[in-house]
Design a protein around this motif. Structure first.
Motif, PDB file in Angstrom:
ATOM      1  N   ARG A   1       9.472 -25.100  43.046  1.00  0.00           N
ATOM      2  CA  ARG A   1       8.371 -24.148  42.628  1.00  0.00           C
ATOM      3  C   ARG A   1       7.694 -24.871  41.469  1.00  0.00           C
ATOM      4  O   ARG A   1       6.395 -24.838  41.303  1.00  0.00           O
ATOM      5  CB  ARG A   1       8.963 -22.781  42.214  1.00  0.00           C
ATOM      6  CG  ARG A   1       9.219 -21.915  43.518  1.00  0.00           C
ATOM      7  CD  ARG A   1       9.271 -20.257  43.125  1.00  0.00           C
ATOM      8  NE  ARG A   1      10.335 -19.948  42.155  1.00  0.00           N
ATOM      9  CZ  ARG A   1      11.543 -19.616  42.565  1.00  0.00           C
ATOM     10  NH1 ARG A   1      11.787 -19.778  44.415  1.00  0.00           N
ATOM     11  NH2 ARG A   1      12.403 -19.033  41.862  1.00  0.00           N
ATOM     12  N   TRP A   2       8.459 -25.186  40.615  1.00  0.00           N
ATOM     13  CA  TRP A   2       8.003 -25.973  39.425  1.00  0.00           C
ATOM     14  C   TRP A   2       6.996 -27.146  39.820  1.00  0.00           C
ATOM     15  O   TRP A   2       5.775 -27.296  39.402  1.00  0.00           O
ATOM     16  CB  TRP A   2       8.851 -26.634  38.322  1.00  0.00           C
ATOM     17  CG  TRP A   2       9.840 -25.311  37.909  1.00  0.00           C
ATOM     18  CD1 TRP A   2       9.738 -24.106  37.943  1.00  0.00           C
ATOM     19  CD2 TRP A   2      11.078 -25.682  37.460  1.00  0.00           C
ATOM     20  NE1 TRP A   2      10.892 -23.444  37.405  1.00  0.00           N
ATOM     21  CE2 TRP A   2      11.599 -24.313  37.133  1.00  0.00           C
ATOM     22  CE3 TRP A   2      11.905 -26.905  36.995  1.00  0.00           C
ATOM     23  CZ2 TRP A   2      12.919 -24.009  36.487  1.00  0.00           C
ATOM     24  CZ3 TRP A   2      13.236 -26.386  36.689  1.00  0.00           C
ATOM     25  CH2 TRP A   2      13.609 -25.135  36.132  1.00  0.00           C
TER      26      TRP A   2
ATOM     27  N   GLU B   1      -4.298 -20.029  45.429  1.00  0.00           N
ATOM     28  CA  GLU B   1      -3.782 -19.070  44.118  1.00  0.00           C
ATOM     29  C   GLU B   1      -2.318 -18.951  44.251  1.00  0.00           C
ATOM     30  O   GLU B   1      -1.744 -18.607  43.243  1.00  0.00           O
ATOM     31  CB  GLU B   1      -4.619 -17.906  44.219  1.00  0.00           C
ATOM     32  CG  GLU B   1      -6.218 -18.307  43.714  1.00  0.00           C
ATOM     33  CD  GLU B   1      -7.005 -16.872  43.761  1.00  0.00           C
ATOM     34  OE1 GLU B   1      -6.320 -16.027  43.918  1.00  0.00           O
ATOM     35  OE2 GLU B   1      -8.080 -17.014  44.019  1.00  0.00           O
ATOM     36  N   LEU B   2      -1.738 -18.782  45.398  1.00  0.00           N
ATOM     37  CA  LEU B   2      -0.492 -18.154  45.897  1.00  0.00           C
ATOM     38  C   LEU B   2       0.226 -18.756  46.822  1.00  0.00           C
ATOM     39  O   LEU B   2      -0.068 -19.010  47.821  1.00  0.00           O
ATOM     40  CB  LEU B   2      -0.597 -16.833  45.814  1.00  0.00           C
ATOM     41  CG  LEU B   2       0.770 -16.023  46.014  1.00  0.00           C
ATOM     42  CD1 LEU B   2       1.469 -16.014  44.645  1.00  0.00           C
ATOM     43  CD2 LEU B   2       0.767 -14.591  46.320  1.00  0.00           C
TER      44      LEU B   2
ATOM     45  N   SER C   1      -0.511 -28.282  42.756  1.00  0.00           N
ATOM     46  CA  SER C   1      -1.318 -27.631  43.400  1.00  0.00           C
ATOM     47  C   SER C   1      -2.155 -26.668  42.507  1.00  0.00           C
ATOM     48  O   SER C   1      -3.276 -26.282  42.789  1.00  0.00           O
ATOM     49  CB  SER C   1      -0.786 -26.737  44.609  1.00  0.00           C
ATOM     50  OG  SER C   1       0.143 -25.501  44.029  1.00  0.00           O
TER      51      SER C   1
ATOM     52  N   GLU D   1      13.214 -18.769  35.634  1.00  0.00           N
ATOM     53  CA  GLU D   1      12.635 -17.985  36.817  1.00  0.00           C
ATOM     54  C   GLU D   1      13.185 -16.399  36.828  1.00  0.00           C
ATOM     55  O   GLU D   1      13.660 -16.123  37.777  1.00  0.00           O
ATOM     56  CB  GLU D   1      12.854 -18.621  37.963  1.00  0.00           C
ATOM     57  CG  GLU D   1      12.126 -20.132  38.363  1.00  0.00           C
ATOM     58  CD  GLU D   1      10.853 -19.911  38.479  1.00  0.00           C
ATOM     59  OE1 GLU D   1      10.501 -19.452  39.366  1.00  0.00           O
ATOM     60  OE2 GLU D   1      10.202 -20.389  37.363  1.00  0.00           O
TER      61      GLU D   1
ATOM     62  N   ALA E   1      -1.209 -23.470  42.094  1.00  0.00           N
ATOM     63  CA  ALA E   1      -0.986 -22.255  42.510  1.00  0.00           C
ATOM     64  C   ALA E   1       0.050 -21.655  41.801  1.00  0.00           C
ATOM     65  O   ALA E   1       0.843 -22.405  41.367  1.00  0.00           O
ATOM     66  CB  ALA E   1      -0.763 -22.257  44.187  1.00  0.00           C
ATOM     67  N   GLU E   2       0.063 -20.434  41.645  1.00  0.00           N
ATOM     68  CA  GLU E   2       1.125 -19.702  41.605  1.00  0.00           C
ATOM     69  C   GLU E   2       2.408 -19.699  42.468  1.00  0.00           C
ATOM     70  O   GLU E   2       1.868 -19.561  43.756  1.00  0.00           O
ATOM     71  CB  GLU E   2       1.000 -18.323  41.050  1.00  0.00           C
ATOM     72  CG  GLU E   2       2.143 -17.355  40.563  1.00  0.00           C
ATOM     73  CD  GLU E   2       3.171 -18.196  39.663  1.00  0.00           C
ATOM     74  OE1 GLU E   2       3.988 -18.579  39.774  1.00  0.00           O
ATOM     75  OE2 GLU E   2       2.751 -18.026  38.359  1.00  0.00           O
ATOM     76  N   VAL E   3       3.551 -20.000  42.470  1.00  0.00           N
ATOM     77  CA  VAL E   3       4.513 -20.251  43.502  1.00  0.00           C
ATOM     78  C   VAL E   3       5.805 -19.244  43.419  1.00  0.00           C
ATOM     79  O   VAL E   3       6.179 -19.294  42.234  1.00  0.00           O
ATOM     80  CB  VAL E   3       4.973 -21.657  43.518  1.00  0.00           C
ATOM     81  CG1 VAL E   3       5.782 -21.695  44.910  1.00  0.00           C
ATOM     82  CG2 VAL E   3       3.662 -22.435  43.609  1.00  0.00           C
TER      83      VAL E   3
ATOM     84  N   ARG F   1       3.787 -25.905  41.800  1.00  0.00           N
ATOM     85  CA  ARG F   1       2.809 -25.178  40.692  1.00  0.00           C
ATOM     86  C   ARG F   1       2.077 -26.433  40.032  1.00  0.00           C
ATOM     87  O   ARG F   1       0.798 -26.254  39.864  1.00  0.00           O
ATOM     88  CB  ARG F   1       3.706 -24.431  39.523  1.00  0.00           C
ATOM     89  CG  ARG F   1       4.054 -23.038  39.958  1.00  0.00           C
ATOM     90  CD  ARG F   1       4.968 -22.440  39.071  1.00  0.00           C
ATOM     91  NE  ARG F   1       5.621 -21.119  39.437  1.00  0.00           N
ATOM     92  CZ  ARG F   1       6.733 -20.894  39.079  1.00  0.00           C
ATOM     93  NH1 ARG F   1       7.370 -21.503  38.011  1.00  0.00           N
ATOM     94  NH2 ARG F   1       7.161 -19.667  39.703  1.00  0.00           N
ATOM     95  N   LYS F   2       2.823 -27.366  39.548  1.00  0.00           N
ATOM     96  CA  LYS F   2       2.205 -28.447  38.653  1.00  0.00           C
ATOM     97  C   LYS F   2       1.378 -29.276  39.716  1.00  0.00           C
ATOM     98  O   LYS F   2       0.167 -29.612  39.030  1.00  0.00           O
ATOM     99  CB  LYS F   2       3.271 -29.302  38.169  1.00  0.00           C
ATOM    100  CG  LYS F   2       2.665 -30.506  37.163  1.00  0.00           C
ATOM    101  CD  LYS F   2       2.279 -29.777  36.070  1.00  0.00           C
ATOM    102  CE  LYS F   2       1.702 -31.282  35.446  1.00  0.00           C
ATOM    103  NZ  LYS F   2       2.609 -31.757  34.946  1.00  0.00           N
TER     104      LYS F   2
END
Length: 427
Positions: free
Chosen positions: A388-389, A378-379, A395, A188, A397-399, A392-393
């Motif tokens: 966050r990983w 999206e976010l 949803s 990250e 979305a970018e986290v 992200r996986k």
């Protein structure tokens, strides 16, 4: 088995004293995300205060290994029983003579980052290859669909060395130490870069000493001896940067390890750990204090019309700092934050990687994933890397860490576009 002071502490921990305060109200069980997701876990009260009375150093309930270590039970207990700490200690003792090789391998975050870096594109392709991941699942025990980070060519320490040579200041607020953690150093990287650039924008001279792992993943898997060694080494490294300086970390779980787990779970009483832990502050917590003290240039924040779902990780909740990230992000004009309302995302560090626990972790996380998809597909924002990983996986979305949104609103990202941003490339 070699003598391990951490395990000896676990067998006779003062946390056991708190178990007699348990009144069997079952609040911990009503809030336990694992118990809600699977019948394979008997619950924090049963495997914790209740079973501890009969253990005498030995496990009496093997469902204990399904405890994720999220610490929600300790956080919600009205009697102050250290349920999560008792469970972590009991699990370490139970696994001491039968530690799976998988649990030793997946705790080597720093080593993994170093090994993957030179082969980042190949490594990322391999991590996305289902046949290969299936083989890894069968041989090692890491689930084929478990979320994994992206390997990076440029590590944060490498970026900072170049950046340090080029920066000019001035830094009227003086020096401050940054603790990036393993994931913040090798995976990250964008979070660590954004943190440094925001702190410098605010007038701080950021010092980044050479630093290793905090040992959190090892501790949560019961490898107390290795974790203790890592903690003591890291404390010496951070103290070398300045013994009275504030230490900032954008890795909420790693900060929690030094503030809480290393002492409460493993029994490390070193003055060096107490010193470092007392000076450690999570980034959102630190920045909100500046805002409240009138030391923050709110007028320099650019407007962002954005609704962003936010999830606070369990190991940030357990530090008792409230939810500073919400007010921090809403300081940006136009930003509205929607809190997830979920206790846990399910990953719990390395818990959700394990093949026997993957489905449990996904079931725990599904309501959170759905909430993100409904709020902003999206976010989203979250303070710890593994969470966050997972989000992200689950949803799509970018986290990001909240500091990255602040970095963007200060104009440090070099673009006005938010959605679809390649956050890992932000400078």
């Amino acid at each position: 088995m070699a003598y391990d002071p951490g395990l000896e502490h676990a067998k006779a921990s003062l946390a056991r004293i708190s178990l007699d305060s348990c009144v069997k109200c079952t609040i911990c069980e009503s809030q336990c995300p694992v118990m809600e997701a699977t019948p394979l876990f008997s619950g924090p009260k049963f495997v914790g205060p209740q079973a501890e009375r009969f253990r005498h150093g030995k496990s009496v309930d093997h469902s204990l290994d399904y405890c994720s270590g999220c610490s929600i039970c300790t956080t919600v207990c009205p009697q102050g029983v250290k349920i999560a700490e008792i469970n972590a200690q009991a699990r370490a003792v139970a696994k001491a003579d039968k530690m799976p090789l998988r649990d030793r391998l997946i705790t080597q975050t720093e080593l993994e980052g170093k090994l993957l870096r030179p082969f980042a594109p190949i490594a990322n392709a391999a991590l996305a290859n289902q046949p290969l991941r299936t083989v890894v699942e069968k041989v090692v025990g890491v689930h084929r669909d478990a979320p994994v980070p992206k390997a990076r060519f440029t590590t944060f320490p490498k970026w900072f060395k170049q950046h340090e040579r080029e920066r000019t200041g001035p830094f009227p607020k003086g020096p401050i130490v940054f603790f990036h953690g393993c994931a913040g150093g090798y995976f990250e990287v964008a979070t660590s870069i954004a943190t440094v650039e925001v702190l410098e924008f605010l007038g701080y001279e950021v010092i980044v000493p050479k630093q290793g792992c905090c040992g959190l993943a090892q501790q949560s898997n019961g490898l107390f001896a290795q974790a203790t060694k890592a903690v003591r080494k890291l404390c010496a490294q951070l103290r070398a940067a300045g013994k009275e300086l504030t230490i900032i970390s954008s890795s909420g779980s790693c900060a929690g390890m030094l503030r809480h787990e290393a002492h409460e779970i493993m029994g490390i009483d070193d003055p060096e750990l107490i010193d470092v832990g007392s000076r450690m502050v999570e980034t959102s917590e630190f920045l909100l204090e500046l805002i409240d003290n009138g030391e923050f240039p709110r007028e320099k924040l650019q407007r962002r019309e954005l609704t962003i779902p936010y999830h606070q990780p369990c190991q940030v909740k357990s530090q008792g700092i409230g939810k500073p990230a919400i007010r921090l992000m809403e300081t940006i004009p136009g930003v509205k934050v929607i809190e997830s309302g979920r206790a846990c995302c399910g990953i719990a560090g390395t818990y959700g990687l394990k093949k026997e626990k993957y489905e449990v972790a996904q079931k725990i996380g599904k309501p959170l994933f759905d909430m993100v998809k409904q709020t902003n597909p999206e976010l989203a924002a979250c303070e710890t890397e593994t969470c966050r990983w997972q989000i992200r996986k689950g949803s799509g979305a970018e986290v990001i860490h909240p500091v990255q949104l602040l970095h963007h609103a200060f104009g440090l990202a070099g673009t006005n576009e938010i959605r679809g941003m390649p956050w890992e490339e932000l400078r």
